[in-house]
Structures are given as C-alpha cells and as structure tokens.
Write an enzyme that holds these catalytic residues in place. Structure first.
Site, mmCIF file in Angstrom:
data_model
loop_
_atom_site.group_PDB
_atom_site.id
_atom_site.type_symbol
_atom_site.label_atom_id
_atom_site.label_comp_id
_atom_site.label_asym_id
_atom_site.label_seq_id
_atom_site.Cartn_x
_atom_site.Cartn_y
_atom_site.Cartn_z
ATOM 1 N N SER A 150 -3.054 -6.937 7.953
ATOM 2 C CA SER A 150 -2.393 -5.884 8.709
ATOM 3 C C SER A 150 -3.351 -4.738 9.091
ATOM 4 O O SER A 150 -4.447 -4.935 8.290
ATOM 5 C CB SER A 150 -1.232 -5.177 7.959
ATOM 6 O OG SER A 150 -0.888 -3.922 8.378
ATOM 7 N N TYR A 163 1.879 -1.039 0.564
ATOM 8 C CA TYR A 163 1.652 -1.941 1.771
ATOM 9 C C TYR A 163 0.212 -1.828 2.090
ATOM 10 O O TYR A 163 -0.426 -3.089 2.171
ATOM 11 C CB TYR A 163 2.603 -1.375 2.949
ATOM 12 C CG TYR A 163 2.390 -2.592 4.053
ATOM 13 C CD1 TYR A 163 3.256 -3.765 3.769
ATOM 14 C CD2 TYR A 163 1.874 -2.096 5.172
ATOM 15 C CE1 TYR A 163 3.212 -4.670 4.745
ATOM 16 C CE2 TYR A 163 1.908 -3.152 6.171
ATOM 17 C CZ TYR A 163 2.640 -4.660 6.160
ATOM 18 O OH TYR A 163 2.638 -5.161 7.016
#
Length: 258
Positions: A150, A163
């Site tokens: 990501s 995350y």
C-alpha cells in the site's frame, strides 16, 4: 469504407499455469483471479468469506476457466497449509498473489491491542504464511509472487499506525524474499495501491475528532482507482513480461507518492 477493427484477443500469458489468489472473494482479489483466468490460468481462490468466493468461481466458470474456492484464514498456519495443499490439486503452483488484507483508522492511543494484532496477523503474517507454504512448488520449476502492499507502506498516514506497520512490513518482506530467491527461479514483487474502490473502503472511516486535512495525504486528486487497474499490474508482475523484475514495489496511487 475502412474495414471494421477487430479487437485483439486477450493474451494467454498464464496458459497451463496454476495461481493462488488470496482475498479472492471481492475487490482486488476477485479482479486478479478473473484476469489470471482470462489469460488462461487455473486459479485457486482463497478467502475467509464463502459467499464471495462462490461468486468469484462462478465468474471463472463463465470464462470456461478452471477455478476452485477454498476457505482459508491466511493468519492461521494450519488453514494456510491445508488451502495450499488443496490448490495443488489443480497442478503445480507457479503464481501466488497475496491480496488478502484488512484495515481501518484509529487514534493510536485508543486502538485496541487486539485490532493491532489482527491487522499484523492478516496483512503481514498472512502474506508470509501463504508464501512459505507455496514456495516449495515455486522452487520446483520457477514462479512469481506478487504481494499487495500500500502507499501506507511507503509514506506515513495518520490514524493508520497498524496498517502502515503491516504494509511497510510487506514491502520489506518482498525485498528480502526477492534477494533470497533471485537465483532460484522465483521472483517476488509488490504493488502499492492508493485508494481503491473496494469493500475494504468501508473500514476506513475517520475516527471521531480526526483532522480531515490528513486526507489530502492519502486521497489522490485523481480519485479512487478500480480493482481491475490493480489486477492489471499484478498480472504484469506475475507474468514473464516482467521476467527481469524482482524486488520491485510498484505504486499505483494517482500520484500520492510522487
């Protein structure tokens, strides 16, 4: 009058190859499974969600492709080993796409430790467990692994400590594995999406009292991309077209990390 242009048939880069795709019940995982099947691959579709898996394999059947649905919790070693063993019923595994992931925004000082642990377990440990289980097959004839990282693994993002940590771990896991297996016929790369229009977006609602100005760092002025756009990049990295590429992390983010 000029002759009508006939569209070129899709390439068959995965003819005769078996792929394992995690997170295949929806979003990027489903789009990747469909793209691999469209190009001739047999696809083992792994996910913890049974209903979505059935819809994915029905789409593969419509394409006339071989596909099986396998329920799997990527954070559980036994579940992963069983799933990869079932996937091998299609033939020797040559492609692995580690797509499964979870996310969410939290004030870091308020985030339940259980949520931290689960996010690391699914996003990072899950990527490792699936890779470890599939590597013996890939080493026996060559293959390609593509991980979904990501932009949050490349730059910081407020309210996303877990995350960011998990996806940053995926980035470095990708690079470490790429070096380890570079001379053994196995390539390992990653894509780093920005915002993607998938069901996972529902998990990313800002916590109460959050500063909305932080969104400028994580949302592209081009808006969100489609899962198919990420799947196209995954299949490129998985294919022989990228045969001299390993250890790469390809941002697909509308310029977020530019």
């Amino acid at each position: 009058m000029s002759a009508e242009r006939i569209p070129a048939p899709p390439p068959r880069r995965f003819e005769g190859k078996v792929a394992v795709v995690t997170g295949a019940a929806s979003g990027i995982g489903r789009a990747t499974a469909i793209q691999l099947a469209t190009e001739g691959g047999s696809v083992a579709c792994l996910d913890i969600t049974e209903t979505g898996l059935d819809e994915t394999t029905e789409a593969l059947a419509t394409l006339g492709a071989n596909g099986i649905a396998i329920e799997c919790d990527v954070s559980d070693d036994t579940s992963v080993r069983d799933a990869v063993e079932q996937a091998a019923s299609l033939g020797r595994i040559a492609v692995v796409a580690n797509v499964a992931g979870i996310g969410g925004f939290h004030h870091s000082h308020e985030m339940p430790v259980e949520r931290w642990t689960r996010m690391i377990a699914v996003n990072l440990t899950g990527t490792y467990l699936v890779t470890r289980a599939a590597l013996p097959a890939l080493l026996d004839g060559g293959g390609s692994i593509v991980n979904v990282a990501s932009t949050a693994g490349l730059i910081g993002s407020a309210y996303s400590a877990a995350y960011c940590a998990s996806k940053g771990g995926v980035v470095m896991l990708t690079k470490a594995l790429a070096l380890e297996y570079a001379d053994r016929g196995v390539r390992v790369n990653a894509v780093a999406p920005g915002g993607v229009q998938t069901p996972l977006l529902a998990d990313f609602s800002l916590p109460e009292g959050a500063d909305h100005r932080h969104l400028n760092r994580i949302v592209s002025r081009m808006g969100f991309c489609r899962p198919e756009q990420i799947a196209t990049a995954i299949t490129f990295l998985a294919s022989d077209d990228s045969g001299y590429t390993t250890g790469a992390v390809l941002p697909i983010d509308g310029g977020i990390t530019a």
